[in-house]
Design a protein around this motif. Structure first.
Motif, PDB file in Angstrom:
ATOM      1  N   ILE A 127       0.934  -1.130   0.111  1.00 26.14           N
ATOM      2  CA  ILE A 127       0.096  -0.044   0.037  1.00 26.14           C
ATOM      3  C   ILE A 127       0.841   1.125  -0.213  1.00 26.14           C
ATOM      4  O   ILE A 127       1.383   1.563   1.048  1.00 26.14           O
ATOM      5  CB  ILE A 127      -1.082  -0.025   1.188  1.00 26.14           C
ATOM      6  N   GLU A 128       1.008   1.758  -1.180  1.00 27.76           N
ATOM      7  CA  GLU A 128       2.009   3.195  -1.430  1.00 27.76           C
ATOM      8  C   GLU A 128       1.607   4.143  -0.194  1.00 27.76           C
ATOM      9  O   GLU A 128       2.492   4.731   0.292  1.00 27.76           O
ATOM     10  CB  GLU A 128       1.854   3.480  -2.870  1.00 27.76           C
ATOM     11  N   LYS A 129       0.268   4.557  -0.402  1.00 29.21           N
ATOM     12  CA  LYS A 129      -0.037   5.785   0.423  1.00 29.21           C
ATOM     13  C   LYS A 129       0.110   5.485   1.790  1.00 29.21           C
ATOM     14  O   LYS A 129       0.623   6.403   2.490  1.00 29.21           O
ATOM     15  CB  LYS A 129      -1.596   5.956   0.136  1.00 29.21           C
ATOM     16  N   ALA A 130       0.071   4.276   2.446  1.00 30.15           N
ATOM     17  CA  ALA A 130       0.341   4.131   3.744  1.00 30.15           C
ATOM     18  C   ALA A 130       1.997   3.628   4.095  1.00 30.15           C
ATOM     19  O   ALA A 130       2.113   3.515   5.297  1.00 30.15           O
ATOM     20  CB  ALA A 130      -0.515   3.005   4.414  1.00 30.15           C
ATOM     21  N   ASN A 131       2.511   3.212   3.144  1.00 30.48           N
ATOM     22  CA  ASN A 131       3.921   2.796   3.150  1.00 30.48           C
ATOM     23  C   ASN A 131       3.973   1.595   3.992  1.00 30.48           C
ATOM     24  O   ASN A 131       4.931   1.422   5.019  1.00 30.48           O
ATOM     25  CB  ASN A 131       4.779   4.216   3.662  1.00 30.48           C
ATOM     26  N   LYS A 132       3.181   0.816   3.758  1.00 29.06           N
ATOM     27  CA  LYS A 132       3.080  -0.749   4.354  1.00 29.06           C
ATOM     28  C   LYS A 132       2.453  -1.784   3.711  1.00 29.06           C
ATOM     29  O   LYS A 132       1.724  -1.572   2.607  1.00 29.06           O
ATOM     30  CB  LYS A 132       2.417  -0.438   5.763  1.00 29.06           C
ATOM     31  N   TRP A 133       2.819  -3.102   4.142  1.00 26.77           N
ATOM     32  CA  TRP A 133       2.187  -4.168   3.693  1.00 26.77           C
ATOM     33  C   TRP A 133       0.867  -4.567   4.471  1.00 26.77           C
ATOM     34  O   TRP A 133       0.921  -4.277   5.703  1.00 26.77           O
ATOM     35  CB  TRP A 133       3.045  -5.490   3.649  1.00 26.77           C
ATOM     36  N   ASP A 134      -0.110  -4.612   3.837  1.00 27.03           N
ATOM     37  CA  ASP A 134      -1.553  -4.949   4.457  1.00 27.03           C
ATOM     38  C   ASP A 134      -1.658  -6.488   4.369  1.00 27.03           C
ATOM     39  O   ASP A 134      -2.009  -7.046   3.478  1.00 27.03           O
ATOM     40  CB  ASP A 134      -2.705  -4.151   3.754  1.00 27.03           C
ATOM     41  N   ILE A 135      -1.547  -6.986   5.682  1.00 21.61           N
ATOM     42  CA  ILE A 135      -1.448  -8.466   5.763  1.00 21.61           C
ATOM     43  C   ILE A 135      -2.615  -9.171   6.660  1.00 21.61           C
ATOM     44  O   ILE A 135      -2.905  -8.480   7.531  1.00 21.61           O
ATOM     45  CB  ILE A 135      -0.102  -9.188   6.689  1.00 21.61           C
ATOM     46  N   HIS A 136      -3.190  -9.926   6.052  1.00 21.66           N
ATOM     47  CA  HIS A 136      -4.175 -10.571   6.728  1.00 21.66           C
ATOM     48  C   HIS A 136      -3.847 -12.201   6.906  1.00 21.66           C
ATOM     49  O   HIS A 136      -3.495 -12.812   6.140  1.00 21.66           O
ATOM     50  CB  HIS A 136      -5.611 -10.641   5.947  1.00 21.66           C
TER      51      HIS A 136
END
Length: 161
Positions: free
Chosen positions: A120-129
């Motif tokens: 997620i570029e905008k948040a500068n993180k990986w969104d992991i589930h």
């Protein structure tokens, strides 16, 4: 059990303290000497010390905690790109609700997993589930892509020895 202590208005800092407390208790119960940090420096929440004969090892651990999200039927975690520095002897503990579902993943392995996931570029993180489907545990993205079986990492405390 810990989810009962989390209120909807609690901040991520409250959840972090609960996750770290679970980690300390579970690691101690599994025979580790646990050392906490005073300040979260270099994304290291704690260090475990092991003595195997005359050999001492120290492993750094980043704790990630999530309650169960009923709507999505999963646990959600974020890994920040700015602070993610994979290296030997650095592990991530993903705690899914309580002490029964803890995933201990070496940061170098996690790096390989993350390369297959949506960033997620905008948040500068990986969104992991993390999801449990048919007795198998998986990393996935919110869109249900990039399923990676992580069942072998569940409660595998020997990775830290």
């Amino acid at each position: 059990m810990p989810s009962q202590f989390i209120k909807s208005k609690d901040t991520s800092a409250h959840k972090e303290v609960i996750g770290e407390t679970i980690a300390k208790l579970v690691l101690f119960k599994n025979g580790f000497n646990v050392y906490s940090r005073f300040l979260d420096v270099d994304a290291v929440d704690m260090i475990v010390r092991n003595k195997n004969g005359n050999k001492l090892t120290y492993n750094e651990i980043q704790i990630k905690y999530s309650k169960y999200f009923e709507g999505n039927k999963d646990y959600w975690f974020g890994v920040n790109k700015r602070t993610f520095e994979p290296r030997y002897y650095f592990y991530f503990m993903f705690i899914c609700g309580d002490e029964d579902s803890i995933f201990i993943i070496p940061s170098l392995t996690l790096r390989d997993f993350l390369q297959k996931m949506v960033f997620i570029e905008k948040a500068n993180k990986w969104d992991i589930h993390i999801v449990n489907r048919n007795e198998r545990w998986h990393f996935t993205t919110k869109r249900g892509q990039d399923w990676i079986d992580i069942t072998t990492y569940r409660n595998n405390f020997d990775k830290l020895r």
